[in-house]
Design a protein around this motif. Sequence first.
Motif, PDB file in Angstrom:
ATOM      1  N   ALA A   1       0.524  -1.063  -0.134  1.00  0.00           N
ATOM      2  CA  ALA A   1      -0.197  -0.253  -0.157  1.00  0.00           C
ATOM      3  C   ALA A   1       0.804   1.125  -0.188  1.00  0.00           C
ATOM      4  O   ALA A   1       0.432   2.536  -0.944  1.00  0.00           O
ATOM      5  CB  ALA A   1      -0.621  -0.193   1.176  1.00  0.00           C
ATOM      6  N   ARG A   2       1.363   1.150   0.301  1.00  0.00           N
ATOM      7  CA  ARG A   2       3.122   2.505   0.902  1.00  0.00           C
ATOM      8  C   ARG A   2       3.735   2.676  -0.716  1.00  0.00           C
ATOM      9  O   ARG A   2       3.627   3.675  -0.988  1.00  0.00           O
ATOM     10  CB  ARG A   2       3.608   1.984   1.751  1.00  0.00           C
ATOM     11  CG  ARG A   2       4.595   2.847   2.400  1.00  0.00           C
ATOM     12  CD  ARG A   2       5.738   3.043   2.956  1.00  0.00           C
ATOM     13  NE  ARG A   2       7.056   2.122   2.847  1.00  0.00           N
ATOM     14  CZ  ARG A   2       7.574   1.420   1.828  1.00  0.00           C
ATOM     15  NH1 ARG A   2       8.089   2.897   1.049  1.00  0.00           N
ATOM     16  NH2 ARG A   2       8.581   1.112   1.853  1.00  0.00           N
ATOM     17  N   LYS A   3       3.849   1.282  -0.844  1.00  0.00           N
ATOM     18  CA  LYS A   3       4.576   1.547  -2.964  1.00  0.00           C
ATOM     19  C   LYS A   3       4.009   2.234  -3.256  1.00  0.00           C
ATOM     20  O   LYS A   3       4.165   3.612  -3.825  1.00  0.00           O
ATOM     21  CB  LYS A   3       5.623   0.566  -2.737  1.00  0.00           C
ATOM     22  CG  LYS A   3       6.327  -0.003  -1.792  1.00  0.00           C
ATOM     23  CD  LYS A   3       7.571  -0.913  -2.704  1.00  0.00           C
ATOM     24  CE  LYS A   3       9.197  -1.053  -2.190  1.00  0.00           C
ATOM     25  NZ  LYS A   3       9.657  -0.393  -2.441  1.00  0.00           N
ATOM     26  N   LYS A   4       2.202   2.126  -3.233  1.00  0.00           N
ATOM     27  CA  LYS A   4       1.279   2.253  -4.670  1.00  0.00           C
ATOM     28  C   LYS A   4       1.084   3.549  -4.048  1.00  0.00           C
ATOM     29  O   LYS A   4       1.021   4.380  -5.112  1.00  0.00           O
ATOM     30  CB  LYS A   4       0.293   1.348  -3.737  1.00  0.00           C
ATOM     31  CG  LYS A   4      -0.539   1.945  -5.187  1.00  0.00           C
ATOM     32  CD  LYS A   4      -2.287   0.152  -4.876  1.00  0.00           C
ATOM     33  CE  LYS A   4      -3.019   0.868  -5.939  1.00  0.00           C
ATOM     34  NZ  LYS A   4      -4.749   0.179  -5.665  1.00  0.00           N
ATOM     35  N   LYS A   5       1.336   3.801  -3.388  1.00  0.00           N
ATOM     36  CA  LYS A   5       0.831   5.350  -3.236  1.00  0.00           C
ATOM     37  C   LYS A   5       2.142   6.335  -2.842  1.00  0.00           C
ATOM     38  O   LYS A   5       2.095   7.621  -3.010  1.00  0.00           O
ATOM     39  CB  LYS A   5       0.623   6.184  -1.650  1.00  0.00           C
ATOM     40  CG  LYS A   5      -1.090   5.527  -1.128  1.00  0.00           C
ATOM     41  CD  LYS A   5      -2.323   6.353  -1.056  1.00  0.00           C
ATOM     42  CE  LYS A   5      -3.382   6.009  -0.646  1.00  0.00           C
ATOM     43  NZ  LYS A   5      -4.091   6.954  -0.750  1.00  0.00           N
ATOM     44  N   LYS A   6       3.225   5.481  -3.601  1.00  0.00           N
ATOM     45  CA  LYS A   6       3.707   6.216  -3.881  1.00  0.00           C
ATOM     46  C   LYS A   6       4.898   7.070  -2.283  1.00  0.00           C
ATOM     47  O   LYS A   6       5.033   8.523  -2.485  1.00  0.00           O
ATOM     48  CB  LYS A   6       4.119   7.110  -4.859  1.00  0.00           C
ATOM     49  CG  LYS A   6       4.228   5.665  -6.498  1.00  0.00           C
ATOM     50  CD  LYS A   6       3.527   7.333  -6.990  1.00  0.00           C
ATOM     51  CE  LYS A   6       3.908   6.485  -8.428  1.00  0.00           C
ATOM     52  NZ  LYS A   6       3.534   7.092  -9.575  1.00  0.00           N
ATOM     53  N   LEU A   7       5.148   6.594  -1.298  1.00  0.00           N
ATOM     54  CA  LEU A   7       5.487   7.354  -0.003  1.00  0.00           C
ATOM     55  C   LEU A   7       6.465   6.106   0.596  1.00  0.00           C
ATOM     56  O   LEU A   7       6.519   5.594   0.250  1.00  0.00           O
ATOM     57  CB  LEU A   7       4.099   7.039   0.934  1.00  0.00           C
ATOM     58  CG  LEU A   7       2.927   7.295   0.956  1.00  0.00           C
ATOM     59  CD1 LEU A   7       2.169   7.476   1.956  1.00  0.00           C
ATOM     60  CD2 LEU A   7       2.891   9.560   0.467  1.00  0.00           C
ATOM     61  N   THR A   8       7.964   6.965   0.563  1.00  0.00           N
ATOM     62  CA  THR A   8       8.225   6.807   1.695  1.00  0.00           C
ATOM     63  C   THR A   8       8.286   6.405   3.109  1.00  0.00           C
ATOM     64  O   THR A   8       7.051   7.143   3.248  1.00  0.00           O
ATOM     65  CB  THR A   8      10.133   7.712   1.955  1.00  0.00           C
ATOM     66  OG1 THR A   8       9.301   8.885   1.978  1.00  0.00           O
ATOM     67  CG2 THR A   8      10.087   8.261   0.253  1.00  0.00           C
ATOM     68  N   LEU A   9       8.951   5.661   3.370  1.00  0.00           N
ATOM     69  CA  LEU A   9       8.606   5.189   4.637  1.00  0.00           C
ATOM     70  C   LEU A   9       8.762   6.564   5.612  1.00  0.00           C
ATOM     71  O   LEU A   9       8.041   6.668   6.534  1.00  0.00           O
ATOM     72  CB  LEU A   9       9.867   4.144   5.572  1.00  0.00           C
ATOM     73  CG  LEU A   9       9.636   2.879   4.906  1.00  0.00           C
ATOM     74  CD1 LEU A   9      10.928   1.993   5.350  1.00  0.00           C
ATOM     75  CD2 LEU A   9       8.541   2.305   5.666  1.00  0.00           C
ATOM     76  N   ARG A  10      10.156   7.247   5.385  1.00  0.00           N
ATOM     77  CA  ARG A  10       9.401   8.878   6.383  1.00  0.00           C
ATOM     78  C   ARG A  10       8.526   9.959   6.075  1.00  0.00           C
ATOM     79  O   ARG A  10       7.816  10.084   6.852  1.00  0.00           O
ATOM     80  CB  ARG A  10      11.205   9.937   5.855  1.00  0.00           C
ATOM     81  CG  ARG A  10      10.946  10.972   6.638  1.00  0.00           C
ATOM     82  CD  ARG A  10      12.105  12.055   6.072  1.00  0.00           C
ATOM     83  NE  ARG A  10      13.498  10.846   6.198  1.00  0.00           N
ATOM     84  CZ  ARG A  10      14.238  11.120   6.232  1.00  0.00           C
ATOM     85  NH1 ARG A  10      15.012  11.856   6.144  1.00  0.00           N
ATOM     86  NH2 ARG A  10      15.355  10.601   6.631  1.00  0.00           N
ATOM     87  N   ARG A  11       7.401   9.861   4.810  1.00  0.00           N
ATOM     88  CA  ARG A  11       6.470  10.668   4.472  1.00  0.00           C
ATOM     89  C   ARG A  11       5.439  10.013   5.125  1.00  0.00           C
ATOM     90  O   ARG A  11       5.015  10.532   5.548  1.00  0.00           O
ATOM     91  CB  ARG A  11       7.010  10.421   3.014  1.00  0.00           C
ATOM     92  CG  ARG A  11       5.515  11.150   2.843  1.00  0.00           C
ATOM     93  CD  ARG A  11       4.856  12.609   3.070  1.00  0.00           C
ATOM     94  NE  ARG A  11       4.096  13.558   2.918  1.00  0.00           N
ATOM     95  CZ  ARG A  11       2.729  14.203   3.549  1.00  0.00           C
ATOM     96  NH1 ARG A  11       4.257  14.256   4.458  1.00  0.00           N
ATOM     97  NH2 ARG A  11       2.024  15.141   3.674  1.00  0.00           N
ATOM     98  N   LEU A  12       5.394   8.201   5.390  1.00  0.00           N
ATOM     99  CA  LEU A  12       4.161   8.012   5.942  1.00  0.00           C
ATOM    100  C   LEU A  12       4.770   8.007   7.397  1.00  0.00           C
ATOM    101  O   LEU A  12       3.290   8.261   8.386  1.00  0.00           O
ATOM    102  CB  LEU A  12       4.670   6.378   5.733  1.00  0.00           C
ATOM    103  CG  LEU A  12       3.161   5.339   6.207  1.00  0.00           C
ATOM    104  CD1 LEU A  12       1.835   5.250   5.797  1.00  0.00           C
ATOM    105  CD2 LEU A  12       3.375   4.483   5.846  1.00  0.00           C
ATOM    106  N   GLY A  13       5.700   8.079   8.390  1.00  0.00           N
ATOM    107  CA  GLY A  13       5.950   8.705   9.366  1.00  0.00           C
ATOM    108  C   GLY A  13       4.999   9.794   9.744  1.00  0.00           C
ATOM    109  O   GLY A  13       5.012  10.076  10.880  1.00  0.00           O
TER     110      GLY A  13
END
Length: 128
Positions: free
Chosen positions: A11-23
Motif C-alpha cells: 500500500a505504501r509503494k502504491k501510494k508512492k510514499l517513503t517510510l519517512r513520509r508515511l511516518g
Amino acid sequence: MKKFREVLKEARKKKKLTLRRLGELTGISPSYLSEIETGAKLPPKDTNKLKQLAEALGLDLTYLIKISRNDRIAGKLNKIVFSSIDSLAYSLFREDQIEERADKEDLERLKKMLEETIRKWEDSKKNA
C-alpha cells in the motif's frame, strides 16, 4: 490472507510514499515502520496507529485490525514455540539417555527434527 507487513509495504509503494513520509502522515517513526515491513517487529496493536495507517494508505481499518491481530498472535506463538525447542530437545535428550548413551550430536539432530516439524506445520497453515 496476506501478512500485515506485506499489505503495509504494498500500500505504501502504491501510494508512492517513503517510510519517512508515511511516518510524517501517521506520527509513527519511519524506523518502526521499516521494522514492521521487514518482519523485525510485530504490527501495532494500538487501534489509533492502525487507524492512522488505514487513513494514510486508503485501507480498510477493520481489515488492518484483523491482520494485525493474526500476525501478532502468530508472532507470539512462534516466539514461544522456538524458545521452547531447546528445552523440549533437552528433555527428550535426557529421556533418551536413560535408555542408551546419547551425545551432543544426538541433541542437535533432535533439535533439527523439532525445527523441521514446526516448519512443516507452519507451511501447512500457510497453504490451508
